[in-house]
Design a protein around this motif. Sequence first.
Motif, PDB file in Angstrom:
ATOM      1  N   LYS A   3       1.038  -0.664  -0.162  1.00 30.02           N
ATOM      2  CA  LYS A   3      -0.022  -0.036   0.143  1.00 30.02           C
ATOM      3  C   LYS A   3       1.191   1.150  -0.117  1.00 30.02           C
ATOM      4  CE  LYS A   3      -3.714   0.268   2.814  1.00 30.02           C
ATOM      5  NZ  LYS A   3      -4.478  -0.060   3.607  1.00 30.02           N
ATOM      6  N   LEU A  44     -16.404   4.451  -6.855  1.00 31.24           N
ATOM      7  CA  LEU A  44     -16.298   3.895  -5.838  1.00 31.24           C
ATOM      8  C   LEU A  44     -17.586   4.284  -4.544  1.00 31.24           C
ATOM      9  CD1 LEU A  44     -12.165   4.518  -5.114  1.00 31.24           C
ATOM     10  CD2 LEU A  44     -13.561   2.490  -5.976  1.00 31.24           C
ATOM     11  N   ILE A  46     -17.636   4.032  -1.633  1.00 32.17           N
ATOM     12  CA  ILE A  46     -17.437   5.323  -0.648  1.00 32.17           C
ATOM     13  C   ILE A  46     -18.123   6.080  -0.053  1.00 32.17           C
ATOM     14  CG2 ILE A  46     -15.176   6.612   0.523  1.00 32.17           C
ATOM     15  CD1 ILE A  46     -13.707   5.374  -0.983  1.00 32.17           C
ATOM     16  N   SER A  66      -7.144   4.057   3.933  1.00 32.06           N
ATOM     17  CA  SER A  66      -7.742   2.677   3.931  1.00 32.06           C
ATOM     18  C   SER A  66      -7.897   1.674   3.390  1.00 32.06           C
ATOM     19  CB  SER A  66      -8.829   3.152   5.389  1.00 32.06           C
ATOM     20  OG  SER A  66     -10.217   3.283   4.390  1.00 32.06           O
ATOM     21  N   GLN A  67      -7.848   2.365   1.880  1.00 31.63           N
ATOM     22  CA  GLN A  67      -8.157   1.540   0.889  1.00 31.63           C
ATOM     23  C   GLN A  67      -7.054  -0.267   0.910  1.00 31.63           C
ATOM     24  OE1 GLN A  67     -10.791   1.769   0.145  1.00 31.63           O
ATOM     25  NE2 GLN A  67     -10.931   3.197   1.640  1.00 31.63           N
ATOM     26  N   THR A  68      -7.366  -0.615   0.120  1.00 31.39           N
ATOM     27  CA  THR A  68      -6.288  -1.704  -0.710  1.00 31.39           C
ATOM     28  C   THR A  68      -5.790  -1.470  -2.341  1.00 31.39           C
ATOM     29  OG1 THR A  68      -8.213  -2.559  -2.092  1.00 31.39           O
ATOM     30  CG2 THR A  68      -8.426  -3.620  -0.713  1.00 31.39           C
ATOM     31  N   VAL A  71      -7.709   0.369  -4.837  1.00 32.44           N
ATOM     32  CA  VAL A  71      -8.169   0.864  -5.082  1.00 32.44           C
ATOM     33  C   VAL A  71      -7.020   2.170  -4.465  1.00 32.44           C
ATOM     34  CG1 VAL A  71     -10.315   2.066  -3.843  1.00 32.44           C
ATOM     35  CG2 VAL A  71     -10.258  -0.154  -4.096  1.00 32.44           C
ATOM     36  N   GLN A  72      -6.615   2.688  -4.257  1.00 30.46           N
ATOM     37  CA  GLN A  72      -5.647   3.288  -4.087  1.00 30.46           C
ATOM     38  C   GLN A  72      -5.011   3.937  -5.869  1.00 30.46           C
ATOM     39  OE1 GLN A  72      -2.038   2.295  -0.816  1.00 30.46           O
ATOM     40  NE2 GLN A  72      -3.488   3.189   0.217  1.00 30.46           N
ATOM     41  N   GLY A 142     -14.097  -1.453  -4.865  1.00 32.02           N
ATOM     42  CA  GLY A 142     -13.661  -0.771  -4.045  1.00 32.02           C
ATOM     43  C   GLY A 142     -14.068  -1.309  -2.590  1.00 32.02           C
ATOM     44  N   SER A 143     -15.370  -3.060  -2.845  1.00 33.92           N
ATOM     45  CA  SER A 143     -16.112  -3.184  -2.097  1.00 33.92           C
ATOM     46  C   SER A 143     -15.859  -4.890  -1.806  1.00 33.92           C
ATOM     47  CB  SER A 143     -17.746  -2.739  -1.887  1.00 33.92           C
ATOM     48  OG  SER A 143     -18.737  -4.098  -0.773  1.00 33.92           O
ATOM     49  N   GLU A 233     -12.462  -5.679   4.676  1.00 34.94           N
ATOM     50  CA  GLU A 233     -12.066  -5.935   4.036  1.00 34.94           C
ATOM     51  C   GLU A 233     -10.456  -6.817   3.084  1.00 34.94           C
ATOM     52  OE1 GLU A 233     -13.157  -3.977   0.370  1.00 34.94           O
ATOM     53  OE2 GLU A 233     -14.591  -3.886   1.964  1.00 34.94           O
TER      54      GLU A 233
END
Length: 269
Positions: A3, A44, A46, A66-68, A71-72, A142-143, A233
């Motif tokens: 990340k 996303l 979010i 906080s994202q994978t 998703v980042q 992102g889910s 997640e």
Amino acid sequence: MSKLAPREIDLLVNYYIGCYPGGYLMVITEPDDLRAFFQVWCDLDINPSSSHALQVRNEFVEILNSQTPQVQAKIIRTVLSAMPVGGDPAPYTRNKILFKKMTEVLNGLESTNVMVDSPTPSSVSEVVRVALNDAEHSISRGSARSAVDRTHTALHGFMKDMCDEEGIQYGSDPSMTDLYKLVRKDHPAFQKTGTRQQDIDSICKTLANIVDKLGPIRNKTTPVHPQDELIEEPEAILAINAARTLFHYLEDKRSPRGQSLLQKLFGRG
């Protein structure tokens, strides 16, 4: 690459996007802008909770952190596209050198493979195809926790298809565990023994435990039903990867790669 590091987040937020005096983000200045950025620009799932412009920058950083990695990467790609070098407003530090740096960071994130590839089985029911597509769409937004249910549905339906193809009988409402046992016991693809068969059987028994746990995870910790607590997640990705690994194994046994290639080349097995 893993990340984003804190330094990379700092470069993106403070030096590429930029901030006004007082800590306000450039371009994404208001709470509505932040919601639009994630939900419309990035597509996303979010929902930021900021209610004041001063909170926007901090929440942007918290969400990004906080994202994978995947998703980042999606967020960074959107930033680079929506806020080009020479755009206005922009800090003087948003230049070609920093754009190149952030592109390298983006490429590193996109090369991080934390997800097992989605299965692409041939000759399956519409239920399986739709569920696989829905799961992939949820992951891209992102889910992963939303994708657990659809992955479970796809694997459950695929094992039903395997039974139907071979005339294997099952009850009116078979669980995924019931179907897995039937496939292992009665499907012709599993009747041949091979090298280290005892070890392979042990692995398959372990997979049976995984199958047995996917149901409670789906029913008790995902948005498929109202829940007090949702699965995190990383654990959702773990469950999906486990299901996909089993899915690939079952498909490879059902349609060996050599046979699939012959079908593609000559239209027959």
